[in-house]
Structure formats: C-alpha cells, structure tokens
Design an enzyme around this catalytic site. Structure first.
Site, PDB file in Angstrom:
ATOM      1  N   THR A  26     -76.421 -17.998 -45.860  1.00 50.85           N
ATOM      2  CA  THR A  26     -75.816 -19.325 -45.985  1.00 50.85           C
ATOM      3  C   THR A  26     -76.444 -20.324 -45.031  1.00 50.85           C
ATOM      4  OG1 THR A  26     -73.758 -18.310 -46.675  1.00 50.85           O
ATOM      5  CG2 THR A  26     -73.607 -20.553 -45.868  1.00 50.85           C
ATOM      6  N   THR A  60     -74.472 -13.679 -42.897  1.00 52.98           N
ATOM      7  CA  THR A  60     -73.522 -13.064 -41.968  1.00 52.98           C
ATOM      8  C   THR A  60     -73.041 -11.687 -42.433  1.00 52.98           C
ATOM      9  OG1 THR A  60     -71.719 -14.229 -43.076  1.00 52.98           O
ATOM     10  CG2 THR A  60     -72.655 -15.267 -41.101  1.00 52.98           C
ATOM     11  N   ASP A  61     -73.057 -11.466 -43.747  1.00 59.58           N
ATOM     12  CA  ASP A  61     -72.397 -10.243 -44.252  1.00 59.58           C
ATOM     13  C   ASP A  61     -72.935  -8.965 -43.623  1.00 59.58           C
ATOM     14  OD1 ASP A  61     -71.133 -12.051 -45.835  1.00 59.58           O
ATOM     15  OD2 ASP A  61     -72.008 -11.383 -47.727  1.00 59.58           O
ATOM     16  N   LYS A 100     -68.859  -8.064 -38.317  1.00 63.08           N
ATOM     17  CA  LYS A 100     -68.191  -9.125 -39.073  1.00 63.08           C
ATOM     18  C   LYS A 100     -66.787  -8.631 -39.423  1.00 63.08           C
ATOM     19  CE  LYS A 100     -68.573 -12.287 -42.946  1.00 63.08           C
ATOM     20  NZ  LYS A 100     -69.389 -12.915 -43.973  1.00 63.08           N
TER      21      LYS A 100
HETATM   22  N1  ASP Z   1     -73.400 -13.730 -48.558  1.00 60.15           N
HETATM   23  C1  ASP Z   1     -74.005 -14.420 -47.429  1.00 60.15           C
HETATM   24  C2  ASP Z   1     -74.969 -13.482 -46.762  1.00 60.15           C
HETATM   25  O1  ASP Z   1     -74.582 -12.623 -46.036  1.00 60.15           O
HETATM   26  C3  ASP Z   1     -72.966 -14.910 -46.500  1.00 60.15           C
HETATM   27  C4  ASP Z   1     -73.479 -15.659 -45.317  1.00 60.15           C
HETATM   28  O2  ASP Z   1     -74.626 -15.927 -45.119  1.00 60.15           O
HETATM   29  O3  ASP Z   1     -72.616 -15.989 -44.484  1.00 60.15           O
HETATM   30  O4  ASP Z   1     -76.135 -13.636 -46.970  1.00 60.15           O
END
Ligand code: ASP
Length: 465
Positions: free
Chosen positions: A110, A186-187, A265
């Site tokens: 993201t 983040t995932d 996370k």
């Molecule tokens: N689905 C995304 C990822 O982990 C979520 C994010 O970037 O926060 O790439």
C-alpha cells in the site's frame, strides 16, 4: 458514443447510467444518495469497462469505497464536483552535501500504491519521483535514492524475493549509504523483517522496513508519517538493526521502532497494527527525535562489515495445530518431502495424542520438527505436563518464545545454510542470532496490548513523557 460522454459516465452502463442521467450526476460528482440501506455521501468514482453495471461506486469521506446497488437507490442529490488528480507530480530529489545518504528499496504494498479510480482498487505504483512529489519533507532529512526491486502486495513476497532483497541490502551497505529504508506491504512485513534479520547479520547501519495501512489518497493515510519517521531513523538513528517503523498509538503522535524478529502485524486495519511481542519496542520516533525504550540494541558503526547469509530452503512449513487435527496432516507433509515443520501448538506447546505416531514418523524420516506457541506471548514449556514431555521424547524441539512466523523463517534459513548437516541446522535453530528469543518478558510489555485498565494508562504516561 462521444469522448465527453464516455468520460462523464466512465464505466457506467445500463441501469446505473440511467440513474445518473435521471438525477443529473456524473463521475466526480459529490453526492448525497438516499438508499434502502441509509444515506451515503461521497464522490462518484469512474468504473472500469469490465465491471458490472449494477453498482454506482462512491468514495466516502472515510476513504473507503462503497458500491450502491442501483435498485436500492431512492434519490441522488449533487452537492459538489471534485475531479480527482491521481497522478502524483514527479520531482527530482534535491541533493544537500550536509545530509546523510539513504537508499529506499521498494517492494510494493500500500505504501507504494495509489488508488486506481477506474476500478477502485489499490494498485502498486512505485516511482522515486512520485514519492518525493508526495512527501517533500524527505528532502530535509537526507539525500534519498530509490530503487524499485518489486512491485507486489506482500502476500507475493517469499523466499526468492528475500534472497534478492538481502543481496541488495548487502550491496547497499558496501556502497557506503548511511541507512536503508525498505517499503513493503504490511501483511507479511514481519516475515520479511525476520528473513533479513537472519540473512543480513550485524549490519553497521539501520535497515528500516516501513509500510502503510492506508493508501496515500486517503485522508487518514499513515504513509507520509511512516515514511518520514522511517527515513529519519535510517538517516540519523543510532540503532543499526533490521527494524519495522510504523504508527505507535492509534493517533499520529509517534512511530515505534520494532526489532525485526519480535514484531508482528496484529490488526487488520488499525494504523497502529504492528506490535512488539514478548518484549517492548526498541524506540519511539517522533518528529526528528528517537527515544530508545530498550538498551540492548546494536549501535551504528562506521565500518562496512556485515555477515551476509542469503539462503533459504523452501521445503519448510508452519502448521497451526487445532484440537482434532488428524495426524495425516503431518504424514502428508513428510510424504511430500518437507524437511522442516514448525508447529504453533496450544498452551505451553501441545498437540493431541493422536498426532504422536505421525511426529515419530517425521523424526524417523529426518524431518526437523519445532514447537512454538499460538498464544504468542510466553515461553514453550514442555516439561510441565506429561503430554509435553512425551512430545519432547518424539524429537520435537521447543523454541522458547520465538514467534511462530519467525521460527518458520528461521527454519527455512537454517536448512538453507546447512542443507546437508542436520546437527548444525539444529544448533543454529536454538542459537540466538538476532534477538529472536529473549530470556524473559518485561513485566510491562504484555499490558500494552490491553487498553482500558489503569496499569496501561500508568505505563503509557510514563513512556510518553
Ligand atoms: N495487502 C497489502 C500488502 O501487504 C497491505 C499493505 O500494504 O498494508 O501488500
């Protein structure tokens, strides 16, 4: 169909197009829509030519998109018009000889995304100029260079990408940069943080992973603050470890720096989703100030020495035990040639009796089996109950308070380092490399997870001064 009409109603056909005409609204109209599900206010977004013709998509003030089914809409009232410009202007990053140099390696997620208004989806779009164009404060912190390694959402990161990233980090250290920032989804950021912690040991400079929970087109985006604080920690911070830098509290008050092997996370949508588990975070970062919360970190050094060990054996897995698990789950892994299994067991490190013969077969087949905890906090203690002792006798090795995902990454790494030496791999698994296990938990660490009780308030007030 004329070009203008095409743009005005971009992507809308059939009943939705009829509705828009009837209520005299177009794409980019700010509207108040009364529906059978209540009232919605937002901006009508364009749609892709391939999407259905049943929904009008609104971007709400909260930043979320909602699809209103045409047959639920009672009225639409235009309240304004706001054409979105979603191309971020590119600007060349200015160079200041007094500033430290930082390299930003992009992997996607993201933080490197903007909204695709055609589909309403968040798409990866990383470009160095765009980054500076959207967060100009970065120029006050360092001389920043960027390099896009991947452009993926983080569920697509894996061993292959870990190896490329580790090599690139090694090259960047050798090239003399003062700090490294890694933009990441983040995932699975905690998986990659763990992988880098093992593959790039004892680095002389900070290696700071950063992401964002909300894309930069949303009013509540954490992208800019996370990037600014992560870049600051990389350029000026004293801690030379693999770390994650994300929102600390739910407000935008400060960021926390988490050790790469103790972070996870913990919330699907909060910006303060990353938590240090089994310990307290390394430091707070707040507008150009780093306040260490711990003392046992590795300090920044001037030399360029680093131990690079980019290896990974992909035949390892993480199995989340559940009551009633059939032993054939473990048999299947052994039959399919898995070389290592990390179990996330219940309580102090348990699985049911039914699985014992399968664990025995795994041991006899030379498969490494390790035990971690679903509770995430606390230590594996297999001597307490008889059942734990029985599992130990089956050759399952307890991993203290190593987090399950970290144990999975470490096992893949250890079996990559020593593919033909089971004893050496076993020894590596139980030797602390990058703070992945700790001797004890701090008395106030666990409380950070539980708001609404007086001890938490006291603790937070003490740390926030
Ligand atoms: N689905 C995304 C990822 O982990 C979520 C994010 O970037 O926060 O790439």
């Amino acid at each position: 169909m004329s070009a203008t009409r095409n743009d005005k109603y971009k992507g809308y056909r059939g009943p939705c197009l009829d509705l828009m005409r009837r209520w005299n609204v177009t794409v980019w109209s700010e509207v108040k829509a009364a529906t059978t599900r209540g009232e919605f206010s937002g901006l009508i977004l364009p749609r892709s030519e391939t999407s259905d013709d049943l929904h009008i998509v609104l971007k709400l003030g909260s930043g979320y998109n909602v699809g209103l089914r045409h047959d639920t809409i009672r009225s639409i009232e235009q309240t304004g018009y706001r054409e979105a410009h979603y191309k971020i202007p590119e600007q060349e990053f200015p160079y200041d000889p007094r500033h430290p140099s930082v390299k930003l390696l992009g992997t996607g997620g993201t933080i490197a995304s903007r909204l695709d208004y055609r589909t309403g989806a968040v798409i990866p779009a990383f470009s160095p100029g765009e980054l500076y164009g959207s967060v100009p404060e970065l120029a006050e912190i360092c001389n920043l260079e960027t390099e896009k390694l991947f452009g993926v959402f983080s569920e697509n990161m894996g061993p292959e990408e870990y190896l490329v990233l580790a090599q690139k980090v090694g090259e960047t250290i050798a090239a003399g940069y003062d700090g490294i920032v890694i933009g990441h989804g983040t995932d699975t950021m905690h998986h990659t943080a763990a992988a880098l912690s093992f593959m790039v040991q004892d680095p002389p400079i900070p290696i700071v992973m950063v992401g964002s929970q909300r894309s930069s087109d949303r009013p509540s985006s954490d992208a800019a603050q996370n990037l600014i604080n992560a870049t600051w920690a990389a350029a000026h911070g004293p801690i030379a470890e693999v770390m994650v830098c994300m929102f600390g509290p739910t407000s935008d008050r400060y960021n926390l720096l988490h050790r790469g092997t103790r972070v996870r996370k913990m919330h699907s949508s909060y910006r303060s989703t990353f938590r240090t588990l089994g310990d307290i975070p390394l430091a707070m970062v707040e507008r150009g100030t780093i306040t260490p919360l711990k003392t046992d970190w590795s300090p920044r050094r001037q030399d360029r020495r680093v131990l690079l060990r980019p290896f990974f054996n992909e035949r390892v897995t993480l199995t989340y035990y559940y009551p009633g698990m059939d032993p054939d789950v473990i048999d299947a892994l052994v039959d399919r040639g898995y070389r290592g299994i990390v179990i996330a067991g219940t309580g102090l490190g348990h699985v049911n009796r039914k699985t014992y013969p399968a664990l025995e077969r795994a041991r006899d087949a030379g498969v490494h089996v390790y035990m971690t905890l679903q509770t995430l906090w606390g230590f594996v203690q297999m001597q307490v109950y008889e059942t734990g002792r029985e599992i130990l006798e089956l050759g399952v090795v307890p991993l203290s308070n190593m987090l399950p995902e970290v144990a999975y990454i470490k096992l893949g790494w250890a079996l990559g380092v020593y593919p033909d030496d089971p004893e050496a791999a076993r020894k590596l698994m139980t030797t602390v490399i990058a703070g992945e296990t700790t001797e004890r938990e701090p008395h106030d660490g666990y409380l950070v997870l539980q708001g609404g009780v007086p001890e938490v308030q006291e603790f937070i007030e003490r740390v926030w001064r």
